[in-house]
Design a protein around this motif. Structure first.
Motif, short mmCIF file in Angstrom:
data_model
loop_
_atom_site.label_atom_id
_atom_site.label_comp_id
_atom_site.label_asym_id
_atom_site.label_seq_id
_atom_site.Cartn_x
_atom_site.Cartn_y
_atom_site.Cartn_z
N ALA A 79 5.30 -6.78 -7.46
CA ALA A 79 4.03 -7.02 -7.79
C ALA A 79 3.57 -6.57 -9.21
CB ALA A 79 2.99 -6.76 -6.68
N GLU A 85 2.96 -14.13 -5.11
CA GLU A 85 3.02 -13.93 -6.83
C GLU A 85 2.18 -14.99 -7.70
OE1 GLU A 85 2.64 -10.86 -7.95
OE2 GLU A 85 3.02 -10.28 -5.81
N ARG A 97 -1.33 -15.02 -6.89
CA ARG A 97 -2.14 -14.05 -7.60
C ARG A 97 -2.19 -14.26 -9.04
NH1 ARG A 97 1.04 -8.67 -5.36
NH2 ARG A 97 -0.27 -8.43 -3.36
#
Length: 302
Positions: A51, A89, A92
């Motif tokens: 991340a 991801e 995000r």
């Protein structure tokens, strides 16, 4: 326009030398390819978390990622954990896209490195009188274990060895001691234990310990332990090959014996099982218990 980033994804290790080798390899590739954004991270156990790597690259303007899993076989991490982490991801970082490449082995380049490690251990002794025990990580996924056997057979072909046997250090049989005992019963007097691992770590150390332990009780067999593959030029070239084929959509995943698509004896319950993300313990906002770790109960899409 920024080229799609090369994102290397590792599982992670509690061994600091292994984690540092991964980080140095990422830096090596970045230096060799200044035309590309290059980054890398782990899904657990080691910094940097995946991340963090993605966030840093996204902050620099990267929107397209080609993720190459730094794993040798298509076990649970490659089939489920890493794709799920990439999906997380993407959520995000709106506006980003992730193409996912295939695992690394077996590949002629890696077989060449394995042969080099073998020669280092043999140290001039007769290959025709040398048996190799190729030791993989081991998985509850039979497809992944079969890939290690395939690598062993490819290593045997054309190299003038007495034979190549296969063993696993965890989760699958035969074990390292059982593999060595099989070699002995087949008449081997010299065995090179060849770890099928990319970098140093806890499991390669365990392979060496178990091999030495067996050898102490088998004085008639010359047991030698080879080194791991390591950050060799062949590995760097293979990663770039996987990167380019990922961008071209040429993934060639093998689904013929995948437990998530095919009913294999004893694994019928895994067909169509849902993907479950494998959260990194340092991943903000996600608590992750390791009760399911290495169970192999992950789905995958191609």
């Amino acid at each position: 326009m920024t080229a799609p980033a090369l994102l290397l994804v590792g599982h992670g290790t509690r061994d600091e030398a292994g984690a540092e080798t991964f980080r140095a390899f990422v830096a090596q590739l970045a230096a060799a390819h200044p035309e590309l954004p290059v980054g890398g991270g782990f899904i657990e156990l080691s910094p940097p978390p995946l991340a963090d790597s993605v966030a840093a690259m996204a902050a620099d303007g990267v929107r397209e990622f080609a993720a190459v899993p730094l794993v040798l076989v298509s076990a649970g991490h490659a089939k489920g954990d890493i794709p799920a982490a990439l999906a997380r991801e993407k959520q995000r970082h709106p506006g980003t896209s992730f193409a996912y490449g295939r695992p690394l082995g077996p590949h002629p380049g890696l077989l060449a490195v394995l042969e080099r490690r073998l020669d280092e251990a043999v140290a001039g002794a007769d290959r025709a009188a040398t048996t190799v025990l190729l030791v993989g990580r081991g998985s509850t996924d039979p497809d992944a274990n079969a890939e290690v056997f395939k690598a062993a057979r490819l290593l045997w072909e054309g190299r003038g060895l007495a034979g190549v046997e296969t063993a696993f250090v965890s989760l699958a049989d035969p074990s390292v001691p059982a593999g060595l005992e099989r070699c002995r019963r087949l008449g081997a007097t010299r065995v090179v234990v060849l770890p099928y691992f990319l970098f140093p770590g806890v499991l390669p150390d365990r392979v060496r310990e178990q091999a030495h332990g067996w050898a102490r009780d088998a004085p008639g067999v010359d047991v030698r332990c080879a080194d791991v593959i390591g950050p060799e030029p062949e590995l760097a070239a293979l990663v770039m090959e996987r990167y380019h084929e990922t961008l071209g959509g040429d993934l060639r995943m093998n689904c013929d014996s995948c437990v998530y698509r095919v009913k294999l004896p004893g694994f019928e319950d895994r067909v169509g099982a849902p993907q479950q993300p494998h959260h990194h313990p340092d991943d903000p906002g996600h608590d992750h218990g390791h009760g399911h770790a290495h169970s192999g109960h992950h789905a995958h899409s191609h």
